[in-house]
Motif scaffolding. Structure first.
Motif, short mmCIF file in Angstrom:
data_model
loop_
_atom_site.label_atom_id
_atom_site.label_comp_id
_atom_site.label_asym_id
_atom_site.label_seq_id
_atom_site.Cartn_x
_atom_site.Cartn_y
_atom_site.Cartn_z
N ASN A 65 46.23 39.09 56.22
CA ASN A 65 45.71 40.36 55.71
C ASN A 65 46.33 40.80 54.39
O ASN A 65 46.14 41.93 53.96
N ASP A 66 47.04 39.91 53.74
CA ASP A 66 47.69 40.24 52.47
C ASP A 66 46.89 39.63 51.33
O ASP A 66 46.80 38.40 51.23
N PRO A 67 46.31 40.44 50.45
CA PRO A 67 45.48 39.89 49.37
C PRO A 67 46.26 39.05 48.36
O PRO A 67 45.67 38.29 47.60
N SER A 68 47.58 39.17 48.38
CA SER A 68 48.39 38.36 47.47
C SER A 68 48.86 37.06 48.12
O SER A 68 49.49 36.22 47.48
N GLN A 69 48.53 36.89 49.40
CA GLN A 69 48.97 35.71 50.15
C GLN A 69 48.04 34.54 49.90
O GLN A 69 46.82 34.69 49.86
N ASP A 70 48.64 33.36 49.74
CA ASP A 70 47.86 32.14 49.65
C ASP A 70 47.36 31.82 51.06
O ASP A 70 48.15 31.50 51.94
N PRO A 71 46.05 31.92 51.30
CA PRO A 71 45.55 31.71 52.66
C PRO A 71 45.66 30.27 53.12
O PRO A 71 45.36 29.96 54.27
N HIS A 72 46.09 29.36 52.24
CA HIS A 72 46.24 27.96 52.64
C HIS A 72 47.57 27.72 53.34
O HIS A 72 47.84 26.62 53.77
N SER A 73 48.41 28.74 53.40
CA SER A 73 49.70 28.58 54.08
C SER A 73 49.90 29.75 55.02
O SER A 73 49.53 30.88 54.73
N PHE A 74 50.50 29.47 56.16
CA PHE A 74 50.70 30.50 57.16
C PHE A 74 51.89 30.14 58.02
O PHE A 74 52.04 28.99 58.42
N LEU A 247 28.96 30.82 34.50
CA LEU A 247 30.18 31.51 34.93
C LEU A 247 31.08 30.54 35.67
O LEU A 247 30.66 29.48 36.12
N LEU A 248 32.35 30.95 35.80
CA LEU A 248 33.32 30.25 36.62
C LEU A 248 33.81 31.20 37.70
O LEU A 248 34.27 32.31 37.39
N ALA A 249 33.72 30.80 38.97
CA ALA A 249 34.31 31.57 40.06
C ALA A 249 35.70 31.00 40.33
O ALA A 249 35.85 29.81 40.62
N TYR A 250 36.68 31.87 40.23
CA TYR A 250 38.09 31.45 40.32
C TYR A 250 38.72 32.07 41.56
O TYR A 250 38.71 33.28 41.73
N ASN A 251 39.29 31.22 42.43
CA ASN A 251 39.96 31.71 43.63
C ASN A 251 41.28 32.36 43.22
O ASN A 251 42.23 31.67 42.85
N ASP A 252 41.35 33.68 43.31
CA ASP A 252 42.53 34.40 42.87
C ASP A 252 43.74 34.19 43.76
O ASP A 252 44.87 34.54 43.38
N GLN A 253 43.55 33.64 44.95
CA GLN A 253 44.65 33.50 45.89
C GLN A 253 45.33 32.14 45.85
O GLN A 253 46.33 31.94 46.53
N THR A 254 44.78 31.23 45.10
CA THR A 254 45.43 29.93 44.92
C THR A 254 45.33 29.54 43.45
O THR A 254 44.34 29.84 42.78
N SER A 255 46.34 28.91 42.96
CA SER A 255 46.30 28.47 41.57
C SER A 255 47.13 27.20 41.43
O SER A 255 47.97 26.88 42.26
N SER A 256 46.85 26.48 40.37
CA SER A 256 47.56 25.24 40.06
C SER A 256 47.44 25.04 38.55
O SER A 256 46.64 25.72 37.88
N PRO A 257 48.20 24.14 37.99
CA PRO A 257 48.05 23.88 36.54
C PRO A 257 46.63 23.50 36.16
O PRO A 257 46.14 23.89 35.10
N GLU A 258 45.94 22.77 37.07
CA GLU A 258 44.57 22.36 36.76
C GLU A 258 43.60 23.55 36.77
O GLU A 258 42.75 23.67 35.90
N THR A 259 43.73 24.43 37.77
CA THR A 259 42.82 25.57 37.82
C THR A 259 43.10 26.52 36.65
O THR A 259 42.17 27.11 36.10
#
Length: 303
Positions: A65-74, A247-259
């Motif tokens: 429930n945290d918008p700043s959390q990377d949902p790929h990790s828990f 347009l580009l849709a960018y996942n704000d909750q995950t990032s990498s050098p490539e994105t």
């Protein structure tokens, strides 16, 4: 389908606390004493829908429930395990997205029914085609979920069935309005080429008729947390240098050098970047969140 990279260290202490009730109580921890239906959802996307339907008659715990959390990790906690063990209803996305829910349920030996939203959606047809598990961007699926949740809450609390049905009808009307908006946009933008860093908004794009042309190898590597093949990265960058996409849709909750490189390429070439998320931003409910997504995509397409 993709298996999300959720880490779930169910340490002995957490499991023991869950079984003895010594953990800090979550919202659903008091369900037996306050008479409310205890619901645990894997994310606040589903938790929001349950709260809208159930109102004051439900206690909802949303694990992510945290918008700043990377949902790929828990990481699990004693509180999370306790909430699952005391739940009357569990809601998971399914499709490999939140396998931690199965692990938590098995560890708690809960008897609660589980709604698997991917199975409910009917969107996964099997076969060799990669399945997009982000079904929470599919409004027809959310209509099905609202109906299912309403029936289950009514079975658990027959005395408040009329309230659940009234709330569900109002929510369904709003979801159908979202569907209507995307259908209207499709009349104008059907076939327009777009790109995304991950297929998070894929069902929204499909509803508008947008054609995602991101190289599959790029999006798949980003979603799996793998290195992007150089050829796939170059092809993705060329979408923006050649101004192939709207347009580009960018996942704000995950990032990498490539994105980040892709985002910069879009911005440098005047391609609008639309931020998307996998959980609700703070202060939003499901409908307001998706309305904002539709509005952002429309604004980008109009540029």
């Amino acid at each position: 389908m993709h298996n999300r990279l959720f880490a779930l260290p169910l340490v002995a202490g957490a499991a023991a606390l869950a079984l003895t009730g010594c953990a800090t109580s979550s919202a659903s921890g008091d369900a037996s004493s306050d008479g409310k239906i205890a619901v645990v959802a894997s994310t606040n996307v589903y938790g929001s829908l349950v709260e809208t339907i159930g109102g004051e008659h439900v206690d909802v715990t949303s694990i992510l429930n945290d918008p700043s959390q990377d949902p790929h990790s828990f990481e699990s906690s004693a509180r999370t395990q306790l909430a699952v063990s005391q739940a009357d209803l569990l809601i998971e996305n399914g499709g490999g997205y939140d396998d931690f829910m199965t692990t938590l349920a098995d560890a708690s030996d809960t008897k609660a029914d589980t709604i698997n939203v991917v199975k409910l959606s009917g969107l996964d047809k099997g076969g060799d085609t990669e399945f997009n598990e982000h079904v929470f961007y599919s409004y027809p699926t959310m209509v099905k979920l609202v109906d299912d949740v309403t029936k289950r809450l009514s079975a658990l609390d027959e005395g408040d069935e009329a309230t659940f049905e009234k709330n569900a009808d109002a929510l369904t009307t709003k979801l159908e309005d979202l569907e209507s908006q995307t259908a209207d946009l499709k009349k104008t933008y059907d076939g327009e080429k777009v790109s995304y860093t991950e297929p998070v908004p894929g069902y929204l794009f499909d509803a508008i008729g947008l054609d995602n042309v991101t190289p599959e190898a790029f999006a798949e590597a980003i979603e799996e947390g793998d290195d992007v093949p150089p050829a796939a990265l170059n092809k993705t960058l060329q979408l923006f240098s050649a101004k192939t996409v709207r347009l580009l849709a960018y996942n704000d909750q995950t990032s990498s050098p490539e994105t980040e490189q892709v985002q910069k390429a879009a911005e440098d070439n005047g391609i609008p970047v639309v931020g998307v998320t996998e959980t609700l931003p703070k202060g939003e409910d499901y409908v307001s969140w998706q309305q904002a997504n539709i509005d952002a995509v429309q604004a980008a397409l109009q540029k």
